[in-house]
Enzyme design. Structure first.
Site, PDB file in Angstrom:
ATOM      1  N   ARG A 242       0.775  -1.220   0.102  1.00  0.00           N
ATOM      2  CA  ARG A 242       0.124  -0.086   0.080  1.00  0.00           C
ATOM      3  C   ARG A 242       0.806   1.132   0.108  1.00  0.00           C
ATOM      4  O   ARG A 242       1.926   1.365   0.635  1.00  0.00           O
ATOM      5  CB  ARG A 242      -0.937  -0.151   1.131  1.00  0.00           C
ATOM      6  CG  ARG A 242      -2.158  -0.596   1.309  1.00  0.00           C
ATOM      7  CD  ARG A 242      -3.122  -0.283   0.154  1.00  0.00           C
ATOM      8  NE  ARG A 242      -4.425  -0.953  -0.215  1.00  0.00           N
ATOM      9  CZ  ARG A 242      -4.590  -2.120  -1.008  1.00  0.00           C
ATOM     10  NH1 ARG A 242      -3.475  -2.350  -1.521  1.00  0.00           N
ATOM     11  NH2 ARG A 242      -5.616  -2.800  -1.222  1.00  0.00           N
TER      12      ARG A 242
ATOM     13  N   HIS B 168      -0.735  -0.177  -9.898  1.00  0.00           N
ATOM     14  CA  HIS B 168      -1.771  -0.992  -8.895  1.00  0.00           C
ATOM     15  C   HIS B 168      -2.201  -2.268  -9.636  1.00  0.00           C
ATOM     16  O   HIS B 168      -3.442  -2.688  -9.529  1.00  0.00           O
ATOM     17  CB  HIS B 168      -2.822  -0.280  -8.177  1.00  0.00           C
ATOM     18  CG  HIS B 168      -3.440  -0.893  -6.895  1.00  0.00           C
ATOM     19  ND1 HIS B 168      -3.896  -0.054  -5.888  1.00  0.00           N
ATOM     20  CD2 HIS B 168      -3.191  -1.979  -6.706  1.00  0.00           C
ATOM     21  CE1 HIS B 168      -4.199  -1.019  -5.033  1.00  0.00           C
ATOM     22  NE2 HIS B 168      -3.798  -2.247  -5.187  1.00  0.00           N
TER      23      HIS B 168
ATOM     24  N   GLU C 167      -3.999   7.412  -5.489  1.00  0.00           N
ATOM     25  CA  GLU C 167      -4.174   6.840  -6.993  1.00  0.00           C
ATOM     26  C   GLU C 167      -5.375   7.278  -7.590  1.00  0.00           C
ATOM     27  O   GLU C 167      -6.223   7.591  -6.981  1.00  0.00           O
ATOM     28  CB  GLU C 167      -4.295   5.209  -6.446  1.00  0.00           C
ATOM     29  CG  GLU C 167      -3.093   4.720  -5.983  1.00  0.00           C
ATOM     30  CD  GLU C 167      -3.259   3.055  -5.663  1.00  0.00           C
ATOM     31  OE1 GLU C 167      -3.967   2.486  -6.088  1.00  0.00           O
ATOM     32  OE2 GLU C 167      -1.922   2.724  -5.180  1.00  0.00           O
TER      33      GLU C 167
HETATM   34  N1  LIG Z   1      -0.593  -4.421  -4.989  1.00  0.00           N
HETATM   35  C1  LIG Z   1      -1.910  -5.179  -5.250  1.00  0.00           C
HETATM   36  O1  LIG Z   1      -2.482  -5.195  -5.951  1.00  0.00           O
HETATM   37  C2  LIG Z   1      -2.230  -5.876  -3.882  1.00  0.00           C
HETATM   38  C3  LIG Z   1      -1.727  -5.476  -2.551  1.00  0.00           C
HETATM   39  N2  LIG Z   1      -2.360  -6.143  -1.524  1.00  0.00           N
HETATM   40  C4  LIG Z   1      -1.645  -5.380  -0.045  1.00  0.00           C
HETATM   41  O2  LIG Z   1      -0.653  -6.446   0.324  1.00  0.00           O
HETATM   42  C5  LIG Z   1      -1.265  -6.399   1.897  1.00  0.00           C
HETATM   43  C6  LIG Z   1      -0.606  -7.846   2.546  1.00  0.00           C
HETATM   44  O3  LIG Z   1      -1.788  -8.901   2.020  1.00  0.00           O
HETATM   45  P1  LIG Z   1      -1.790 -10.402   2.522  1.00  0.00           P
HETATM   46  O4  LIG Z   1      -0.485 -11.026   2.625  1.00  0.00           O
HETATM   47  O5  LIG Z   1      -2.791 -11.185   1.938  1.00  0.00           O
HETATM   48  O6  LIG Z   1      -2.159  -9.907   4.179  1.00  0.00           O
HETATM   49  P2  LIG Z   1      -1.998 -10.735   5.263  1.00  0.00           P
HETATM   50  O7  LIG Z   1      -3.063 -10.329   6.299  1.00  0.00           O
HETATM   51  O8  LIG Z   1      -1.891 -12.124   5.373  1.00  0.00           O
HETATM   52  O9  LIG Z   1      -0.564 -10.149   5.684  1.00  0.00           O
HETATM   53  C7  LIG Z   1      -0.192  -8.743   6.305  1.00  0.00           C
HETATM   54  C8  LIG Z   1       0.762  -9.176   7.350  1.00  0.00           C
HETATM   55  O10 LIG Z   1       1.271  -7.987   7.666  1.00  0.00           O
HETATM   56  C9  LIG Z   1       1.713  -8.171   9.209  1.00  0.00           C
HETATM   57  N3  LIG Z   1       1.815  -6.917   9.710  1.00  0.00           N
HETATM   58  C10 LIG Z   1       0.869  -6.233  10.485  1.00  0.00           C
HETATM   59  N4  LIG Z   1       1.459  -5.090  10.934  1.00  0.00           N
HETATM   60  C11 LIG Z   1       2.487  -5.073  10.648  1.00  0.00           C
HETATM   61  C12 LIG Z   1       3.756  -4.137  11.262  1.00  0.00           C
HETATM   62  N5  LIG Z   1       3.761  -3.243  11.905  1.00  0.00           N
HETATM   63  N6  LIG Z   1       5.259  -4.668  10.727  1.00  0.00           N
HETATM   64  C13 LIG Z   1       5.310  -6.087  10.213  1.00  0.00           C
HETATM   65  N7  LIG Z   1       4.275  -6.661  10.015  1.00  0.00           N
HETATM   66  C14 LIG Z   1       2.961  -6.100   9.918  1.00  0.00           C
HETATM   67  C15 LIG Z   1       0.534  -9.003   9.830  1.00  0.00           C
HETATM   68  O11 LIG Z   1       0.791  -9.421  10.985  1.00  0.00           O
HETATM   69  C16 LIG Z   1       0.175  -9.969   8.643  1.00  0.00           C
HETATM   70  O12 LIG Z   1       1.009 -10.868   8.924  1.00  0.00           O
HETATM   71  C17 LIG Z   1      -2.787  -6.270   1.917  1.00  0.00           C
HETATM   72  O13 LIG Z   1      -3.007  -5.658   3.243  1.00  0.00           O
HETATM   73  C18 LIG Z   1      -2.735  -5.263   0.921  1.00  0.00           C
HETATM   74  O14 LIG Z   1      -2.641  -3.653   1.432  1.00  0.00           O
HETATM   75  C19 LIG Z   1      -2.760  -7.300  -1.571  1.00  0.00           C
HETATM   76  C20 LIG Z   1      -3.296  -7.708  -2.700  1.00  0.00           C
HETATM   77  C21 LIG Z   1      -2.924  -7.053  -3.771  1.00  0.00           C
HETATM   78  O1  LIG Z   2      -6.485  -6.815  -2.829  1.00  0.00           O
HETATM   79  C1  LIG Z   2      -5.890  -5.898  -2.987  1.00  0.00           C
HETATM   80  O2  LIG Z   2      -5.783  -5.497  -1.495  1.00  0.00           O
HETATM   81  C2  LIG Z   2      -5.496  -5.111  -3.934  1.00  0.00           C
HETATM   82  O3  LIG Z   2      -4.782  -4.080  -3.563  1.00  0.00           O
HETATM   83  C3  LIG Z   2      -5.867  -5.390  -5.181  1.00  0.00           C
HETATM   84  O4  LIG Z   2      -6.616  -4.151  -5.738  1.00  0.00           O
HETATM   85  P1  LIG Z   2      -7.545  -4.129  -7.079  1.00  0.00           P
HETATM   86  O5  LIG Z   2      -8.658  -5.028  -6.784  1.00  0.00           O
HETATM   87  O6  LIG Z   2      -6.588  -4.850  -8.106  1.00  0.00           O
HETATM   88  O7  LIG Z   2      -7.908  -2.718  -7.068  1.00  0.00           O
END
Ligand SMILES: NC(=O)C1=CN([C@@H]2O[C@H](COP(=O)(O)OP(=O)(O)OC[C@H]3O[C@@H](n4cnc5c(N)ncnc54)[C@H](O)[C@@H]3O)[C@@H](O)[C@H]2O)C=CC1
Ligand SMILES: O=C(O)C(=O)COP(=O)(O)O
Length: 532
Positions: A232, A280, A261
């Site tokens: 993010r 993104h 964004e």
């Molecule tokens: N670029 C994109 O299109 C996408 C971006 N994302 C982002 O990726 C992030 C992670 O996704 P997942 O791995 O599925 O989530 P998840 O919930 O499995 O993992 C997130 C991890 O971050 C850790 N965390 C929270 N606070 C923290 C801190 N202060 N220091 C270190 N670790 C910390 C949590 O304990 C958790 O294990 C989402 O929150 C989302 O913002 C997710 C999907 C697509």
């Molecule tokens: O799943 C997430 O957290 C993402 O960031 C993906 O975003 P999007 O569905 O591609 O707009």
């Protein structure tokens, strides 16, 4: 018929189940402004979004029928969760479908950074054959720091190992044991920023993670390190990064996400040759888009139909094993709450719930939410549900006390709901689920009863006098109200007593008024139960 609005581009194939449902109409309207959404949202029961639609309090407030907001993806930072909870709107996401896609994108970004692929491509297609400017580095034997070892971070770490990298991981939930199993090293943020050749962040954006990498962290990094953000915008401070690139600390940065964004055309990332960007795209693969849409559609359908659902982000998660134990008690719990609230007219100061027997060993919080819903439904009607019942009670300074006890009064399970009232009295209802017989109310205030909580109930408090049962029966009979069952409770002969009648149809108000005219009767009220 339920109506669901899809306001972001979501896979048609993924939402097919929703489209095919006989009781649902799906409408796609992409790219609406907040004002446009406010105009149309009152028609809809469900809203499906990705990250483009910002679901504000104003939109949620206008959504009079809105029961669920489904996020086809992981991050819910575009949805005002607090407002949704207050308004009793369930927010769900699709936590698993975007894991591999985003991991692979982060990896692609890391490799593109290591080998200058976007810059070399741009120069080559412009007609310049430049082999000198793009000397890269290998990933092999480099140290990768992963901040956030959740679903995506763990997959990235796995792949990095296969590339011969040493991985340092930080996550508040990462244990030494799990790190060891994964073949990585558990490290602090400070260890990572000082030692990593590459850093990738995979945390949500929270007050704690905002700027987790900023000026102070860049200051101690290895000169020539590379950094990736596919999580993010804001997790890595954008201004601090540009400065670190300009100072030569950071040799390259790859960003898929931005604080705002889309970024403005003059955003400093967009004209810096050492910073590569994508719009993104982490989740943008055919497979992921189908999977998250299928996932979220299924849960939205469950929620609309009042069926059990998963992946709610504004209700604490419950393990399936616990859920299967609690589920049978949800309706009973709600009924006990609603009966307790209806047998009194005094203001409620405290709700005390006691679980005994089978229920004393499980996490009963989800059941407590149902009981609170029952209590509050007397005054809030359909505005209260299991998402906001706890919040509504607390917002009205109603204290909630939950206790567990071993005393079951001979039942295998017993739920007691006691409302402490402003006038110093208590309204108590106890119930149990009898194997093979179903729900029973076994206590009302100080009286022991055995009552099946179905149909229409009349609750009468009176003085125990010979002939009172006959008088009540005659009065109801004269008014064409048929009695299906009757329970009488008293503590002493000739003392205070209660009568609970199960009748075949709704009792007109005038009949209740006539009942109170009987000299022995103190109060007579109808108790509305739930429809199921
Ligand atoms: N670029 C994109 O299109 C996408 C971006 N994302 C982002 O990726 C992030 C992670 O996704 P997942 O791995 O599925 O989530 P998840 O919930 O499995 O993992 C997130 C991890 O971050 C850790 N965390 C929270 N606070 C923290 C801190 N202060 N220091 C270190 N670790 C910390 C949590 O304990 C958790 O294990 C989402 O929150 C989302 O913002 C997710 C999907 C697509
Ligand atoms: O799943 C997430 O957290 C993402 O960031 C993906 O975003 P999007 O569905 O591609 O707009």
């Amino acid at each position: 018929m339920f109506k669901v609005l899809v306001s972001d581009p979501i896979s048609d194939l993924g939402i097919q189940k929703l489209v095919d449902a006989d009781d649902v109409v799906v409408e796609k309207k992409i790219g609406l402004s907040e004002e446009e959404l406010i105009q149309i949202i009152p028609e809809y029961d469900g809203l499906l979004v990705r990250s483009q639609t910002t679901v504000t309090d104003k939109i949620l407030a206008a959504g009079e029928r809105l029961k669920v907001v489904g996020r086809a993806g992981v991050g819910v930072d575009n949805i005002n969760l607090e407002a949704a909870t207050q308004r009793g709107i369930i927010v769900i996401n699709a936590p698993d479908g975007n894991t591999i896609t985003t991991c692979e994108h982060a990896f692609a970004m890391m490799m593109a950074l290591a080998r200058h692929i976007p810059q070399a491509y741009a120069k080559t297609v412009s007609g310049v054959w430049d082999r000198k400017s793009f000397l890269g580095v290998e990933l092999h034997h480099k140290t990768l720091g992963v901040l956030g070892m959740g679903r995506i971070g763990s997959e990235v770490a796995k792949r990095a190992k296969a590339f011969g990298m040493e991985v340092l991981g930080f996550d508040p939930f990462l244990t030494e044991e799990r790190a060891e199993k994964m073949g990585i090293t558990l490290a602090s943020v400070d260890d990572i920023v000082r030692n990593a050749d590459f850093i990738t962040v995979h945390t949500p954006l929270t007050p704690e993670t905002r700027g987790i990498i900023s000026t102070d962290q860049f200051a101690v990094m290895k000169k020539g390190m590379r950094i990736i953000n596919c999580a993010r915008g804001g997790v890595i401070d954008e201004n601090a990064l540009v400065e670190a690139v300009n100072q030569g600390i950071v040799a390259g940065a790859a960003f898929d996400v931005f604080e705002h964004e889309p970024p403005q055309p003059d955003h400093p990332f967009l004209n810096n040759p050492k910073i590569i960007v994508t719009p993104h795209l982490g989740a943008s693969t055919v497979e992921a888009q189908e999977n998250v849409a299928i996932d979220v559609s299924e849960q939205v359908l469950h929620i609309l139909r009042d069926e059990p659902f998963k992946n709610a982000v504004n209700i604490p998660p419950v393990a399936p094993s616990v859920m299967s134990k609690l589920q049978p008690y949800f309706v009973l719990g709600e009924k006990l709450g609603t009966v307790a609230a209806q047998i009194t007219n005094a203001a409620i100061q405290e709700i005390v719930v006691n679980y005994a027997g089978d229920l004393s060993e499980v996490d009963t919080q989800p059941l407590t939410r149902h009981i609170l819903k029952g209590v509050l439904s007397r005054h809030f009607g359909s505005d209260v549900n299991i998402v906001n019942s706890m919040h509504l009670a607390k917002a009205r300074q109603v204290n909630i006390v939950v206790s567990k006890s071993a005393t079951t009064k001979g039942f295998t399970n017993l739920i007691s709901v006691a409302l402490k009232l402003e006038n110093g009295e208590e309204s108590i209802v106890g119930g149990t689920l009898l194997a093979g017989y179903g729900e029973r109310i076994v206590q009302i205030n100080k009286f022991t009863v055995d009552l099946e909580p179905t149909g229409h109930l009349i609750y009468i408090s009176h003085h125990d006098k010979p002939g009172i049962i006959g008088k009540v029966g005659t009065l109801l009979g004269n008014n064409d109200v048929n009695i299906a069952a009757m329970q009488v409770g008293r503590k002493t002969v000739g003392g205070e007593a209660i009568m609970v009648l199960s009748v075949d149809k709704e009792v007109p108000k005038k009949v209740l008024e006539e009942l109170v005219q009987l000299p022995e009767v103190n109060t007579a009220q109808e108790i509305a139960l739930l429809s199921k």
